[in-house]
Design an enzyme around this catalytic site. Structure first.
Site, PDB file in Angstrom:
ATOM      1  N   HIS A 158      12.931  55.775  -7.434  1.00 26.35           N
ATOM      2  CA  HIS A 158      13.234  54.177  -6.999  1.00 26.35           C
ATOM      3  C   HIS A 158      12.761  53.817  -5.759  1.00 26.35           C
ATOM      4  O   HIS A 158      12.833  52.805  -5.218  1.00 26.35           O
ATOM      5  CB  HIS A 158      14.913  54.361  -7.094  1.00 26.35           C
ATOM      6  CG  HIS A 158      15.238  54.170  -8.674  1.00 26.35           C
ATOM      7  ND1 HIS A 158      15.871  53.152  -9.056  1.00 26.35           N
ATOM      8  CD2 HIS A 158      15.644  55.238  -9.453  1.00 26.35           C
ATOM      9  CE1 HIS A 158      16.062  53.583 -10.473  1.00 26.35           C
ATOM     10  NE2 HIS A 158      15.990  54.694 -10.658  1.00 26.35           N
ATOM     11  N   ASP A 366      10.339  49.668   1.427  1.00 30.10           N
ATOM     12  CA  ASP A 366      11.192  49.683   0.504  1.00 30.10           C
ATOM     13  C   ASP A 366      10.776  49.680  -0.910  1.00 30.10           C
ATOM     14  O   ASP A 366       9.747  49.133  -1.027  1.00 30.10           O
ATOM     15  CB  ASP A 366      11.964  48.236   0.461  1.00 30.10           C
ATOM     16  CG  ASP A 366      13.605  48.302   0.211  1.00 30.10           C
ATOM     17  OD1 ASP A 366      14.094  49.477  -0.471  1.00 30.10           O
ATOM     18  OD2 ASP A 366      14.438  47.529   0.466  1.00 30.10           O
TER      19      ASP A 366
HETATM   20  P1  ADQ Z   1      18.714  50.452  -2.388  1.00 33.49           P
HETATM   21  O1  ADQ Z   1      18.143  50.813  -1.106  1.00 33.49           O
HETATM   22  O2  ADQ Z   1      20.271  50.452  -2.246  1.00 33.49           O
HETATM   23  O3  ADQ Z   1      18.189  50.746  -3.771  1.00 33.49           O
HETATM   24  P2  ADQ Z   1      18.433  47.484  -2.984  1.00 33.49           P
HETATM   25  O4  ADQ Z   1      17.409  47.476  -4.095  1.00 33.49           O
HETATM   26  O5  ADQ Z   1      18.532  46.303  -2.152  1.00 33.49           O
HETATM   27  O6  ADQ Z   1      18.520  48.734  -2.061  1.00 33.49           O
HETATM   28  O7  ADQ Z   1      19.819  47.414  -3.596  1.00 33.49           O
HETATM   29  C1  ADQ Z   1      21.146  47.396  -3.104  1.00 33.49           C
HETATM   30  C2  ADQ Z   1      22.112  46.743  -4.207  1.00 33.49           C
HETATM   31  O8  ADQ Z   1      23.286  46.790  -3.717  1.00 33.49           O
HETATM   32  C3  ADQ Z   1      21.755  45.376  -4.533  1.00 33.49           C
HETATM   33  O9  ADQ Z   1      21.998  45.086  -5.811  1.00 33.49           O
HETATM   34  C4  ADQ Z   1      22.928  44.579  -3.969  1.00 33.49           C
HETATM   35  O10 ADQ Z   1      23.527  43.400  -4.291  1.00 33.49           O
HETATM   36  C5  ADQ Z   1      23.974  45.536  -3.639  1.00 33.49           C
HETATM   37  N1  ADQ Z   1      24.700  45.291  -2.242  1.00 33.49           N
HETATM   38  C6  ADQ Z   1      24.149  45.171  -1.033  1.00 33.49           C
HETATM   39  N2  ADQ Z   1      25.167  44.820  -0.374  1.00 33.49           N
HETATM   40  C7  ADQ Z   1      26.336  44.765  -0.676  1.00 33.49           C
HETATM   41  C8  ADQ Z   1      27.469  44.798  -0.434  1.00 33.49           C
HETATM   42  N3  ADQ Z   1      27.797  44.542   0.957  1.00 33.49           N
HETATM   43  N4  ADQ Z   1      28.576  44.632  -1.280  1.00 33.49           N
HETATM   44  C9  ADQ Z   1      28.330  44.794  -2.777  1.00 33.49           C
HETATM   45  N5  ADQ Z   1      27.044  44.971  -3.000  1.00 33.49           N
HETATM   46  C10 ADQ Z   1      26.273  45.126  -2.132  1.00 33.49           C
HETATM   47  C11 ADQ Z   1      17.137  51.636  -3.845  1.00 33.49           C
HETATM   48  C12 ADQ Z   1      15.852  51.512  -3.568  1.00 33.49           C
HETATM   49  C13 ADQ Z   1      15.299  50.112  -3.419  1.00 33.49           C
HETATM   50  C14 ADQ Z   1      15.240  49.881  -5.022  1.00 33.49           C
HETATM   51  C15 ADQ Z   1      16.631  50.279  -5.902  1.00 33.49           C
HETATM   52  C16 ADQ Z   1      16.696  50.191  -7.227  1.00 33.49           C
HETATM   53  O11 ADQ Z   1      15.869  51.594  -1.908  1.00 33.49           O
HETATM   54  O12 ADQ Z   1      13.997  49.869  -3.005  1.00 33.49           O
HETATM   55  O13 ADQ Z   1      15.133  48.464  -4.999  1.00 33.49           O
HETATM   56  O14 ADQ Z   1      16.927  51.461  -5.406  1.00 33.49           O
HETATM   57  O15 ADQ Z   1      15.497  50.815  -7.781  1.00 33.49           O
END
Ligand code: ADQ
Length: 468
Positions: A158, A366
């Site tokens: 991921h 990312d």
């Molecule tokens: P993350 O680094 O965690 O994921 P991201 O892809 O942005 O980053 O996902 C974060 C998730 O958490 C989103 O669905 C968002 O809605 C949720 N979220 C963020 N803040 C929140 C809050 N305060 N309350 C509730 N929910 C919240 C890792 C990798 C990424 C990749 C994903 C999936 O780092 O690059 O996109 O896995 O493969």
């Protein structure tokens, strides 16, 4: 399915065990896939076990079978916080923070990966397909193949896969690479990551490339990109419900009805470029290109990995910067930055997305970034503008965003100002194109394209689906 975390949390109350669904992105993606195939999910339950404590029995939950793997406090410190999140995580993200290495972390990583591999080997039916998720479990494919050569094994990373020069820093680099090569298919977010991986197999192990793959011990290991996505329909539905729209209007009102609401939503992680974003905003305020109360910023910074030093240091820096901006540019009752170190429900997040004029997603690196995709999916009204870092995997698909290089402060400021000043027709055109792409590439498309590349046929429909 083998992932670090199960899609449920284990809760012990008065000695009674119960399970609570934990709302992760991965479960939304994988639940339909697993449920349709009566699959098993192997993972940690979210509670630290006592040393020697037996893992709970596998159980049925939400049309899936869940098989808990125990992790003790020591495992969590060395395998999870240590090797996974203090060695691999920073290294794979361009070493934007210095990776730490400790031999005892590596030993724990290997031990825990073996435990996951054994649990998967125990659960899998003959000739079953096993799909292993992410950087915490890179040794599982080879360990599992050694235990169960009959299985079909897929692995999906991921996070980014670094260029050869960076990967070569990893003390146990050959073992990690051999671990991944136990899979039949290794999936990445971006084509460049797959290329990095294939180049590494030649550089480090002298393996011969064969098409989009590499030959290992008379087997062929394929590597390709499968950009992950979101449940677009679910977000669209939320963004169309009256109570979410009402909440969205209320958020704007509570913020003093600013002309320009700028939003950031990230885990509080040093890869997400939160400091760079604040710096751009502060300079624009100091140059009077933006001013309070016309423009306000809301930054949601989800608590994350709080026991790790880099994360503690980041929190201090971010909170100091918020204080500085508010001290210099806020007014009584009108802060320039609203900083929220909290978790929110899906519907509250979608209400924020719908309220925001500009969404800033500026990671230094990312794998994908689902927040960028969620924002676009939420804008059923074709409103809003997305500022997006070139270094987020999502930039490969969301080409109509206002792209920027987060290392170039001037570039971030310019992209933000272009998004602030975009005319309605241009904004709608951009949003429409990005939305069309997302609708055709949602999370189900991601899961089925990975599985079909692994040679897994689509599941036969259940009787209730036959009837519809
Ligand atoms: P993350 O680094 O965690 O994921 P991201 O892809 O942005 O980053 O996902 C974060 C998730 O958490 C989103 O669905 C968002 O809605 C949720 N979220 C963020 N803040 C929140 C809050 N305060 N309350 C509730 N929910 C919240 C890792 C990798 C990424 C990749 C994903 C999936 O780092 O690059 O996109 O896995 O493969």
């Amino acid at each position: 399915m083998v992932a670090n975390r199960l899609p449920v949390d284990e809760v012990i109350n008065d000695g009674e065990r119960s399970w609570r669904r934990s709302p992760g992105g991965l479960v939304t993606a994988l639940h339909p896939v697993l449920a349709a195939r009566r699959g098993t999910w192997v993972g940690w339950s979210g509670r630290a076990a006592e040393p020697g404590e037996p893992a709970p029995e596998a159980f049925e939950h939400d049309q899936m079978r869940l098989r808990p793997v125990n992790l003790t406090t020591d495992d969590l410190e060395r395998y999870y916080e240590g090797f996974a999140n203090s060695s691999l995580w920073p290294l794979y993200h361009d070493a934007v923070e210095t990776p730490f290495y400790k031999r005892s972390w590596w030993e724990a990583y290997r031990r825990v990966n073996q435990r996951f591999a054994e649990a998967a080997a125990d659960e899998a039916a003959p000739q079953a397909t096993v799909w292993v998720q992410d950087y915490q479990l890179q040794l599982v494919p080879a360990m599992l193949r050694a235990l169960r050569p009959d299985l079909k094994i897929g692995f999906f990373l991921h996070i980014p896969f670094p260029p050869v020069e960076l990967f070569m820093q990893l003390p146990r680099r050959a073992e990690v690479l051999r671990g991944l090569l136990g899979a039949d298919l290794v999936g990445f977010q971006r084509p460049l990551a797959a290329q990095n991986f294939l180049r590494l197999t030649r550089h480090l192990l002298g393996l011969r490339p064969r098409g989009a793959g590499v030959e290992v011990d008379d087997r062929l290991v394929h590597a390709a990109a499968f950009p992950i996505s979101i449940d677009v329909l679910q977000i669209e539905e939320l963004a169309s419900t009256p109570h979410v729209l009402a909440r969205s209007a209320q958020i704007r009102k509570e913020l003093g009805d600013p002309k320009m609401l700028i939003l950031g939503v990230d885990r509080l992680d040093y890869t997400k470029g939160i400091e760079q974003r604040f710096k751009a905003f502060r300079e624009l305020l100091s140059e009077n290109r933006l001013s309070v109360p016309d423009a306000v910023m809301v930054q949601v910074a989800t608590p994350s990995r709080e026991r790790i030093e880099h994360y503690q240091a980041l929190r201090v820096k971010v909170e100091r910067e918020v204080g500085r901006i508010n001290g210099e540019y806020g007014r009584v009752g009108v802060p320039a930055v609203h900083y929220l170190h909290q978790s929110y429900s899906r519907s509250e997040l979608v209400a924020m997305y719908c309220a925001a004029d500009v969404m800033m997603v500026t990671p230094l690196r990312d794998g994908m970034n689902l927040v960028a995709k969620e924002y676009v999916a939420a804008r059923v009204d074709l409103g809003g503008a997305l500022v997006l870092s070139e270094f987020a995997g999502a930039a490969g698909e969301l080409r109509q965003a206002f792209l920027c290089n987060p290392h170039d402060l001037q570039g971030v400021k310019d992209a933000l100002m272009r998004a602030v000043n975009v005319d309605e027709a241009d904004a709608a055109r951009r949003m429409r194109t990005m939305r069309r792409h997302l609708r055709a590439h949602d999370v189900r498309h991601w899961a089925t394209s990975f599985l079909s590349a692994l040679g897994v046929p689509a599941p036969t429909p259940t009787r209730s689906e036959d009837n519809t």
